[in-house]
Design a protein around this motif. Structure first.
Motif, PDB file in Angstrom:
ATOM      1  N   ARG A  15       0.149 -15.127  -3.012  1.00  0.00           N
ATOM      2  CA  ARG A  15       0.390 -14.873  -1.585  1.00  0.00           C
ATOM      3  C   ARG A  15       1.564 -15.738  -1.152  1.00  0.00           C
ATOM      4  NH1 ARG A  15      -4.978 -17.122   0.356  1.00  0.00           N
ATOM      5  NH2 ARG A  15      -4.547 -18.268  -1.556  1.00  0.00           N
ATOM      6  N   ARG A  36       0.157  -8.156  -0.873  1.00  0.00           N
ATOM      7  CA  ARG A  36      -1.020  -9.008  -0.968  1.00  0.00           C
ATOM      8  C   ARG A  36      -1.062  -9.991   0.204  1.00  0.00           C
ATOM      9  NH1 ARG A  36      -2.925 -13.678  -4.871  1.00  0.00           N
ATOM     10  NH2 ARG A  36      -4.926 -13.947  -3.831  1.00  0.00           N
ATOM     11  N   ARG A  81      -2.283  -8.119   3.257  1.00  0.00           N
ATOM     12  CA  ARG A  81      -3.721  -7.815   3.188  1.00  0.00           C
ATOM     13  C   ARG A  81      -4.539  -9.063   3.474  1.00  0.00           C
ATOM     14  NH1 ARG A  81      -5.650  -6.428  -1.836  1.00  0.00           N
ATOM     15  NH2 ARG A  81      -3.617  -6.548  -2.854  1.00  0.00           N
ATOM     16  N   TYR A  82      -4.109 -10.159   2.900  1.00  0.00           N
ATOM     17  CA  TYR A  82      -4.830 -11.415   3.111  1.00  0.00           C
ATOM     18  C   TYR A  82      -4.763 -11.813   4.580  1.00  0.00           C
ATOM     19  CZ  TYR A  82      -6.265 -16.272   2.604  1.00  0.00           C
ATOM     20  OH  TYR A  82      -6.919 -17.466   2.730  1.00  0.00           O
ATOM     21  N   ALA A  91      -4.366  -9.937   7.151  1.00  0.00           N
ATOM     22  CA  ALA A  91      -5.180  -9.040   7.972  1.00  0.00           C
ATOM     23  C   ALA A  91      -6.654  -9.426   7.884  1.00  0.00           C
ATOM     24  CB  ALA A  91      -4.967  -7.594   7.528  1.00  0.00           C
ATOM     25  N   ALA A  92      -7.124  -9.659   6.644  1.00  0.00           N
ATOM     26  CA  ALA A  92      -8.530 -10.037   6.460  1.00  0.00           C
ATOM     27  C   ALA A  92      -8.814 -11.354   7.172  1.00  0.00           C
ATOM     28  CB  ALA A  92      -8.848 -10.158   4.973  1.00  0.00           C
ATOM     29  N   LEU A  93      -7.880 -12.272   7.054  1.00  0.00           N
ATOM     30  CA  LEU A  93      -8.045 -13.586   7.687  1.00  0.00           C
ATOM     31  C   LEU A  93      -8.088 -13.444   9.205  1.00  0.00           C
ATOM     32  CD1 LEU A  93      -8.081 -16.686   7.403  1.00  0.00           C
ATOM     33  CD2 LEU A  93      -5.586 -16.634   7.438  1.00  0.00           C
ATOM     34  N   GLU A 153      -8.933 -10.854  10.958  1.00  0.00           N
ATOM     35  CA  GLU A 153     -10.168 -10.213  11.404  1.00  0.00           C
ATOM     36  C   GLU A 153     -11.332 -11.200  11.351  1.00  0.00           C
ATOM     37  OE1 GLU A 153     -10.934  -6.459   9.680  1.00  0.00           O
ATOM     38  OE2 GLU A 153     -12.882  -6.244  10.669  1.00  0.00           O
TER      39      GLU A 153
END
Lengths: 484, 440
Positions: free
Chosen positions: B12, B335, B338-339, B341-343, B345
């Motif tokens: 990342r 990546r 994506r990370y 976005a997940a973080l 949320e």
């Protein structure tokens, strides 16, 4: 987590190397560049004004020493701080470069001019044989003195920022990061310290170039008297500045500490540092005072070896001064933004809920099983602990746990796991453990294995890397639910 | 992303934007790097020519004088090489953060060795330069020559470390195979790159010295019977013949490049550069044919043409790098996003979650449990002992926990727990007494 982990076991991960390179750099930069350039320029000017070729020659000879040392060890240790930090903490230096780009860029431009000027100044010294040329030559020395001070002023801003982030973490603004409450006292302290130690360096060096074969030979004696008398004045004046700015710094530091409540909690270590700094400052000032006053009296009162005493005191004081950054930074590498192991403040809870192994790049396994527990623990150690701790060496985890649980008898795994999860509460210089309970358990399994059979842990520079396949993508909404 | 092999690490990126537009960094990287490498060339090539000339000087003193004069330029160029290296290093750190630092770490021992090796090499070049007149005969002269040779050998080795990194960063899919610096040399095409660089160093130094000694106001007083045209011719020859050799080494480098970054554009740029190079070479040999009065009159033009060649090669190099890393960069970006976005949320849900209820005494006790167990001594005394000491006196525990002293020589001092707050400490104290009494 996202860089192969360079790691030197037994050297506390390798931080010691950065420290050594940086200390050497500062010890050359302060007395030999920032302090010596203006003094040597002044000598050249005075010699020209009063028609004293012997003083000019002395300045030239000392400049030769300064030139050789600063353009080799001085310059390369400066670059070396960067090269070594790139290895040990790429996440931190990479982030700092993105925020401080213009600071570093400006620093580079100033550094280019500094190197060009020292070469121009020294290499054309003998060619400046007319009044006009000499005047121009002296101006090069002035420019060099200004530039070398500016280099320091810019870098101190960066160092000060590492101590206290100011508003950077909210605004991410460059100027915010450049102004912080420790900047001025630090810069003033370093400036006068450089002049003070620079004078003593010139004084010391002049002994080698004003050798008296017989006491009846008046010329070298006259020259030595000339320089020692004047340098004593510089020592005494800059000593006052060092004392005043040092005291200001000393009293500003606790304010900064208080601003960062988590660090202020555990201050036993810091308080002892604070007290020692005051004592060391006093003794150093006294040592320089004695030398300065002695030099005022007679140039032969202070023998060569006696000059080494305040110099060593000065080195000790400066080393102690630099250590402050270590205390104040912890548990952060960039205040309120990134922990010393590279974990960002805002991803801590996420990683504690989801796990380090799942999101790290260079790990062997993504899922912990009974069979791979210790291997997972080793990767977790590398990710979460290895930036500060060795395994069994300097600042080693085994040593730390031995101090708590004793050298004999088994260690209670459940207790260790509890300790790891809560250690940032009791050891506030430690970052919080950035993984799940299972990962804390795996780390304990690795530590127990390490204790039973101590083995050196190799870094990526010799063992290479292993890449486990990325964990299957979970449905986003499920993955993003905070677990209680 | 599909183009990447399964074993390619996809890290990342740092979650901070670049401080300046990417195109500007690219322009700076290419330009600053060429300035840096020019001085590196002059430093490395200079150290070689110094040794050769000094060795020839053992038989004929005029060469020794020439070697001494060249040595004067090396110590200046080496300082400029270092200081001009910082700019490109700054740019490459920003543009290729993930690839560059990874290559550094994988070749870490060698990377760290750069610092002492360069210091030693620099000190030796000074020693070599400033002892020239003092150590001029017999055994001392041999020692003097050996110092020059040692410095030269160090200058031969140090560029290899940088080249290994510049090369390794291009091939993330190979990183898993690397076990230290020496093994990294078998990846990509380090050796042809190295030969090309060494030849360029000598050619560039030849061109530089032709201009340096050939300039109108050059002081040739120390150079014995060397005349200006003779020196021009000599260094033009060095430049011309080595550049001729580059037409073998250049294609060797190009055709051994791993296919990862080869595009039509790369070939186009490199071959255009080579065409200008051919023209330059033709002009160089033309100069060599001129008589003493006119040799050197086209120096400015030749330098200009060489600059175009170097700029072409530098740009081609960058285009290759971009193409080789395009997939990796895209995968990293994907990546990282994506990370992030997940973080985001997760943190949103965390903020929306109801504030945690006040912690119970049992939850708070976790802060103590690592050291205090019911019956056994872990780090501190067991609860049974505490319960006896403070029976009916929970406030005593609170006072102690706020500012612990050191009572037991065999145990480490307890850290202060004042941050938990008085009310919480009181709750813990009561639970401790309860647990301690129960365990007795």
């Amino acid at each position: 987590m996202d860089f192969p982990s360079f790691y030197l076991d037994h050297l506390a991960g390798g931080r010691l190397i950065i420290g050594l390179i940086a200390s050497l750099h500062v010890l050359i930069n302060h007395p030999l560049a920032v302090g010596a350039y203006p003094l040597l320029t002044w000598m050249e000017w005075w010699a020209h004004k009063n028609n004293r070729p012997d003083v000019d020659l002395l300045a030239y000879r000392i400049t030769f020493v300064v030139f050789i040392v600063t353009t080799t060890v001085g310059a390369m240790t400066g670059v070396g701080i960067w090269l070594s930090t790139s290895l040990f903490a790429p996440f931190a230096i990479g982030s700092l470069l993105r925020v401080f780009f213009w600071g570093w860029f400006a620093e580079w431009l100033v550094f280019i001019s500094e190197v060009a000027l020292i070469m121009w100044w020294f290499l054309t010294w003998k060619k400046a044989d007319t009044h006009e040329k000499k005047r121009k030559h002296i101006r090069i020395g002035v420019a060099l003195s200004i530039m070398s001070w500016l280099t320091m002023a810019l870098i101190v801003a960066v160092l000060g920022f590492m101590m206290k982030p100011g508003e950077w973490n909210q605004t991410r603004a460059f100027w915010d990061a450049m102004t912080n409450p420790l900047y001025l006292p630090q810069l003033g302290f370093r400036t006068f310290f450089a002049l003070m130690t620079g004078s003593v360096f010139l004084w010391f060096a002049s002994f080698f170039f004003t050798k008296t074969k017989s006491a009846f030979n008046p010329e070298p004696r006259r020259l030595r008297e000339w320089i020692v008398y004047r340098l004593s004045h510089v020592v005494l004046i800059s000593l006052l500045g060092t004392f005043l700015f040092g005291t200001w710094y000393w009293s500003a530091v606790p304010e900064t500490m208080k601003a960062n409540s988590s660090v202020a909690l555990l201050t036993q270590e810091f308080m002892s540092w604070h007290g020692q700094f005051q004592t060391l400052l006093s003794w150093t000032i006294i040592a320089f005072l004695v030398v300065g006053i002695g030099g005022l009296g007679s140039s032969f009162m202070i023998p060569r070896w006696a000059l080494l005493i305040p110099s060593f005191m000065g080195i000790w004081l400066l080393g102690h001064f630099e250590r402050a950054r270590e205390f104040m930074r912890k548990p952060w590498v960039i205040g309120e933004y990134m922990y010393s192991n590279g974990v960002h403040k805002d991803e801590l809870a996420f990683l504690q809920s989801e796990g380090l192994l799942k999101h790290a790049t260079y790990v062997k396994h993504r899922e912990i099983t009974e069979a791979n527990k210790a291997e997972c623990g080793q990767d977790i150690f590398m990710l979460a602990c290895s930036r500060c701790h060795s395994t069994t060496g300097l600042n080693g985890v085994i040593e730390k746990f031995t101090a708590m649980y004793g050298a004999d008898g088994p260690w209670d795994s459940a207790g260790m796991q509890l300790f790891i999860k809560g250690m940032h509460q009791t050891r506030t210089f430690m970052p919080p453990f950035p993984g799940t309970d299972a990962e804390a358990g795996a780390l304990v399994a690795y530590l127990q294995q390490l204790r039973a059979s101590p083995q050196t842990l190799p870094g990526a520079q010799s063992a290479g890397i292993v890449i486990a396949p990325e964990a299957p993508k979970p449905a986003m909404s499920a993955a993003a639910q905070p677990k209680p | 992303m599909n183009a990447l092999l399964a074993s390619t690490p996809v890290p990342r990126d740092l979650p901070l934007p670049l401080p300046v537009p990417e195109w500007l960094l690219v322009v700076c990287l290419v330009a600053f790097f060429l300035v840096h490498i020019l001085f590196v060339n002059l430093m490395v090539g200079g150290s070689v020519l110094v040794v050769i000339a000094e060795w020839m000087g053992l038989k004929n003193k005029r060469w020794d004088a020439l070697a001494h004069e060249i040595a004067q330029t090396v110590t200046v160029n080496k300082s400029l090489a270092v200081v001009m290296g910082i700019g490109p290093l700054l740019c490459i750190n920003l543009l290729y953060t993930m690839q560059w630092y990874s290559a550094n770490a994988l070749t870490g021992h060698a990377w760290l060795l750069i610092v002492p090796l360069v210091i030693v090499a620099f000190l030796l070049t000074y020693l070599h330069k400033y002892t020239w007149d003092k150590w001029s005969s017999g055994g001392r002269k041999t020692l003097h020559l050996l110092i020059g040779i040692t410095a030269m050998l160090l200058f031969f080795f140090i560029p290899l470390i940088f080249l290994a990194n510049v090369n390794l960063m291009l091939f993330p899919s190979e990183w898993e195979k690397v076990r230290g610096f020496f093994s990294s040399l078998s990846i990509g095409n380090v050796l042809p790159r190295y030969l090309h660089f060494m030849a360029a160093s000598i050619a560039m130094t030849g061109l530089f010295l032709a201009g340096w000694f050939g300039r109108k106001n050059a002081d040739l007083a120390h150079l014995g019977d060397f005349t200006r045209p003779e020196l021009r011719r000599l260094f033009y020859q060095v430049c011309a013949y080595v550049t001729l050799g580059q037409f073998v080494l250049g294609p060797l480098l190009l055709f051994t490049l791993p296919p990862a970054g080869i595009t039509t554009q790369v070939y186009l740029i490199i071959f255009s550069g080579a065409a200008v190079g051919l023209l330059t070479l033709w002009m160089l040999f033309g100069e060599l044919k001129r008589d003493d009065t006119r040799i050197g009159s086209r120096y400015g033009l030749i330098v200009a043409l060489f600059s175009i060649v170097v700029l072409g090669m530098g740009s081609g190099r960058h285009v290759y790098r971009e193409a080789a890393l395009a997939g990796h960069k895209a995968a990293i970006k994907d990546r990282t996003e994506r990370y992030a976005a997940a973080l985001a949320e997760f943190n949103k849900n965390l903020a929306a979650a109801p504030a945690p209820a006040e912690q119970t005494a049992e939850q708070l006790f976790i802060n103590c449990a690592a050291c205090h167990a019911p019956n056994v001594k872990l780090v501190g005394p067991p609860l049974t002992e505490i319960a006896q000491l403070y029976a009916g006196n929970p406030d005593g525990i609170v006072t102690w926990a706020k500012a612990p002293g050191k009572k037991r020589p065999e145990l480490p001092q307890m850290p202060p727990m004042i941050h938990l707050g008085e009310a919480n400490l009181r709750k813990i104290a009561e639970l401790m007494l309860e647990k301690g009494a129960a365990a007795q």
